[in-house]
Design a protein around this motif. Sequence first.
Motif, PDB file in Angstrom:
ATOM      1  N   UNK A 174       0.847  -1.170  -0.079  1.00  0.00           N
ATOM      2  CA  UNK A 174       0.013  -0.020   0.179  1.00  0.00           C
ATOM      3  C   UNK A 174       0.772   1.253  -0.078  1.00  0.00           C
ATOM      4  N   UNK A 175       1.862   1.481   0.681  1.00  0.00           N
ATOM      5  CA  UNK A 175       2.848   2.612   0.844  1.00  0.00           C
ATOM      6  C   UNK A 175       3.399   2.722  -0.558  1.00  0.00           C
ATOM      7  N   UNK A 176       3.666   1.886  -1.503  1.00  0.00           N
ATOM      8  CA  UNK A 176       4.412   2.189  -2.431  1.00  0.00           C
ATOM      9  C   UNK A 176       3.296   2.792  -3.736  1.00  0.00           C
ATOM     10  N   UNK A 177       1.947   3.101  -3.210  1.00  0.00           N
ATOM     11  CA  UNK A 177       0.967   3.676  -4.349  1.00  0.00           C
ATOM     12  C   UNK A 177       0.960   5.027  -3.680  1.00  0.00           C
ATOM     13  N   UNK A 178       1.441   5.512  -2.401  1.00  0.00           N
ATOM     14  CA  UNK A 178       1.279   6.948  -1.936  1.00  0.00           C
ATOM     15  C   UNK A 178       2.055   7.852  -2.729  1.00  0.00           C
ATOM     16  N   UNK A 179       1.553   8.156  -3.984  1.00  0.00           N
ATOM     17  CA  UNK A 179       2.626   9.146  -4.743  1.00  0.00           C
ATOM     18  C   UNK A 179       1.542  10.193  -5.332  1.00  0.00           C
ATOM     19  N   UNK A 180       2.037  11.230  -5.863  1.00  0.00           N
ATOM     20  CA  UNK A 180       1.306  12.154  -6.562  1.00  0.00           C
ATOM     21  C   UNK A 180       0.473  11.628  -7.510  1.00  0.00           C
ATOM     22  N   UNK A 181      -0.944  12.422  -7.685  1.00  0.00           N
ATOM     23  CA  UNK A 181      -1.687  11.797  -8.747  1.00  0.00           C
ATOM     24  C   UNK A 181      -0.959  11.576 -10.260  1.00  0.00           C
ATOM     25  N   UNK A 182      -0.037  12.592 -10.472  1.00  0.00           N
ATOM     26  CA  UNK A 182       0.921  12.886 -11.820  1.00  0.00           C
ATOM     27  C   UNK A 182       1.503  11.394 -11.854  1.00  0.00           C
ATOM     28  N   UNK A 183       1.829  10.758 -10.964  1.00  0.00           N
ATOM     29  CA  UNK A 183       2.779   9.795 -10.779  1.00  0.00           C
ATOM     30  C   UNK A 183       1.995   8.289 -10.893  1.00  0.00           C
ATOM     31  N   UNK A 184       0.877   8.604 -10.322  1.00  0.00           N
ATOM     32  CA  UNK A 184       0.142   7.047  -9.958  1.00  0.00           C
ATOM     33  C   UNK A 184       0.028   6.160 -11.124  1.00  0.00           C
ATOM     34  N   UNK A 185      -0.334   6.717 -12.091  1.00  0.00           N
ATOM     35  CA  UNK A 185      -0.655   5.630 -13.379  1.00  0.00           C
ATOM     36  C   UNK A 185       0.694   5.349 -13.896  1.00  0.00           C
ATOM     37  N   UNK A 200     -12.774  12.310  -8.217  1.00  0.00           N
ATOM     38  CA  UNK A 200     -11.296  12.517  -7.740  1.00  0.00           C
ATOM     39  C   UNK A 200     -11.471  12.054  -6.172  1.00  0.00           C
ATOM     40  N   UNK A 201     -12.357  12.115  -5.659  1.00  0.00           N
ATOM     41  CA  UNK A 201     -12.462  11.639  -4.080  1.00  0.00           C
ATOM     42  C   UNK A 201     -12.336  10.076  -4.159  1.00  0.00           C
ATOM     43  N   UNK A 202     -13.009   9.226  -5.110  1.00  0.00           N
ATOM     44  CA  UNK A 202     -12.782   7.865  -5.267  1.00  0.00           C
ATOM     45  C   UNK A 202     -11.905   7.462  -5.501  1.00  0.00           C
ATOM     46  N   UNK A 203     -11.102   8.194  -6.421  1.00  0.00           N
ATOM     47  CA  UNK A 203      -9.600   7.749  -6.735  1.00  0.00           C
ATOM     48  C   UNK A 203      -8.824   7.954  -5.488  1.00  0.00           C
ATOM     49  N   UNK A 204      -9.027   8.990  -4.737  1.00  0.00           N
ATOM     50  CA  UNK A 204      -8.252   9.093  -3.686  1.00  0.00           C
ATOM     51  C   UNK A 204      -8.385   7.977  -2.580  1.00  0.00           C
ATOM     52  N   UNK A 205      -9.608   7.555  -2.621  1.00  0.00           N
ATOM     53  CA  UNK A 205      -9.680   6.370  -1.331  1.00  0.00           C
ATOM     54  C   UNK A 205      -9.423   5.443  -1.769  1.00  0.00           C
ATOM     55  N   UNK A 235      -6.489   5.063  -3.762  1.00  0.00           N
ATOM     56  CA  UNK A 235      -5.113   5.188  -3.684  1.00  0.00           C
ATOM     57  C   UNK A 235      -4.667   5.036  -2.075  1.00  0.00           C
ATOM     58  N   UNK A 236      -5.243   5.886  -1.197  1.00  0.00           N
ATOM     59  CA  UNK A 236      -5.207   5.656   0.135  1.00  0.00           C
ATOM     60  C   UNK A 236      -5.699   4.665   1.094  1.00  0.00           C
ATOM     61  N   UNK A 237      -5.064   3.534   1.406  1.00  0.00           N
ATOM     62  CA  UNK A 237      -6.028   2.255   1.633  1.00  0.00           C
ATOM     63  C   UNK A 237      -6.749   2.655   3.245  1.00  0.00           C
ATOM     64  N   UNK A 238      -6.422   3.585   3.977  1.00  0.00           N
ATOM     65  CA  UNK A 238      -7.016   3.643   5.111  1.00  0.00           C
ATOM     66  C   UNK A 238      -8.302   4.420   4.833  1.00  0.00           C
ATOM     67  N   UNK A 239      -8.532   5.255   3.770  1.00  0.00           N
ATOM     68  CA  UNK A 239      -9.728   5.853   3.447  1.00  0.00           C
ATOM     69  C   UNK A 239     -10.897   4.859   3.028  1.00  0.00           C
ATOM     70  N   UNK A 240     -10.346   3.744   2.696  1.00  0.00           N
ATOM     71  CA  UNK A 240     -11.390   2.702   2.099  1.00  0.00           C
ATOM     72  C   UNK A 240     -12.436   2.571   3.448  1.00  0.00           C
ATOM     73  N   UNK A 241     -12.006   2.538   4.344  1.00  0.00           N
ATOM     74  CA  UNK A 241     -12.746   2.386   5.501  1.00  0.00           C
ATOM     75  C   UNK A 241     -13.812   3.311   5.794  1.00  0.00           C
ATOM     76  N   UNK A 242     -14.974   3.156   5.785  1.00  0.00           N
ATOM     77  CA  UNK A 242     -16.142   4.325   6.044  1.00  0.00           C
ATOM     78  C   UNK A 242     -16.129   4.928   7.312  1.00  0.00           C
ATOM     79  N   UNK A 243     -15.583   4.130   8.277  1.00  0.00           N
ATOM     80  CA  UNK A 243     -15.601   4.590   9.528  1.00  0.00           C
ATOM     81  C   UNK A 243     -14.333   5.745   9.668  1.00  0.00           C
TER      82      UNK A 243
END
Length: 525
Positions: free
Chosen positions: A61-72, A228-233, A235-243
């Motif tokens: 998961x930490x390997x995907x914590x990059x800027x949106x420009x670099x994600x793809x 944009x918000x869905x993409x951020x969720x 990318x950032x695994x902790x935001x997948x939790x609704x809580x």
Amino acid sequence: MSSMLWSDLVPTVLQLLSPTVWILLLTVAASGVILYRQRAEVVKHIDRIPGPAALPLLGNSLQWLVDRDEMFNTINGARLLYGRRQGFNRVWAGLKPYVLISKATAAEKILSSSKNIEKGRDYDLLKPWIGTGLLTSHAVKWHQRRKMLTPTFHFKILSNFLEIINKQSFVLVRQLEKQLNNPEGFDCTIYATLTSLDIICETAMGYPINALEKSDSEYVKAHEKISEIILERLQKFWLRSDLIFRFTKAYKEHQQCLKVLHDFAYDMIDKRRQMYRLQKQSSPSYNEPHEEETHGQKKQRAFLDLLLELSEDGQQLSDADIREEVDTFILGGHDTTATALGWILYLLGTEQTIQERVFQEIDGIMGGDKERHPTMAELSEMRYLECCLKESLRLFPSIPILSRTLATDVDIDGYHIPSGTNAVIMLYQLHRDPQYFPNPEKFDPDRFLPENSTNRHPYSYIPFSAGPRNCIGQKFGALEEKAVISAVLRNYRIESVHRREDLILYGDLVMRTKGGLKIRIQKRT
């Protein structure tokens, strides 16, 4: 003294435990052992597949914590580094395994299955928006809805839609006059998005909204923001939790977007229902078979009318059910087609020779007439334009990634992928396999001429997905793209502002670029 007390206490406590408690404790312990062994078996098989080293609990998961420009580029780089030979590689999103597939034979194993039709778990992030409509529903509900809705995309219905599609295409042509000889260029995806939204609302929903002429659409803004918000969720695994997500600033924005999107859909449903009931009252035969139809079949219904009919007769669908499908079809019917339109306009602007060849084909079929609308037969004759559209979708598929949660184990090339794994089909890489598409980065529509594509693997090119759960609206999208592009090219010559190598790609819900796709246009004389 204390040790003596403890030795006396333990037997006493054990004697007090009832047989029921003992059975419960033993059951829990046995279940824990079984789950541990099952987990160990999954890890053993997944880790045999090439992929980056993973951390305990966090995985990759930490390997995907990059800027949106670099994600793809990060995702593409992982495939090239670990999956080039096999055509697939694995990553861990926390404790959840993902297998990324970019090989036709492997994609076929997944997508052709009648059992592995459950969408990937990441689609759950769309459910607050589109509920469990056709895109996200589980197998049983999906089968029911797919059977119910397939008639609304019958050829005859599409033919009836052509008049609206042609009309909106020429609204676009008129609006583009504002950009004539603009030296800076403009983002063609904005115009494509509004045009496509107008078309899907007036055809499938029977409710014109004139978004292109108003241009400042609150719906489109909400759509882009929630994406944009869905993409951020994702990318950032902790935001997948609704809580956890509920305590973020993005959650408030997410809810505001949902209100705009849902209010838009409910307003459309209410107004169309009023029109539908008035039509029934004024014409008692509105729901009866046409005289020319045989075998007692009912007249084919447009999409929203069919849903309303089912809600009227027997209450098979609630307003919430209808809203799910309306949101699903507006999302699938305008965003993906708009993306395809933007990319083909841009790519034709990078290759003037190809653009001129397309124009000559269209001009020849239409007899040089810029005002008359094309018929279905004339659009069918535009075969080179069709090749261009296919090649554009090969290079830049509107949906760059598909996923399935495996319901059964799958064996591919000696690797065992256990059930429960998220199988992700990477269309962007799949469509660039040099085995089927030599010099894959080149924009070459001739690849799709019949003589060049006859023996190509059927799963090497799947922009609309494939197998049982393919896109229900692909013929509708293809018809719209042909009509719109032919109208634009009959009136304007296109030039792209930026080179392809300078584009920064975003693997959003659809294939986007940073700053959009800028083109310049000149009037054809």
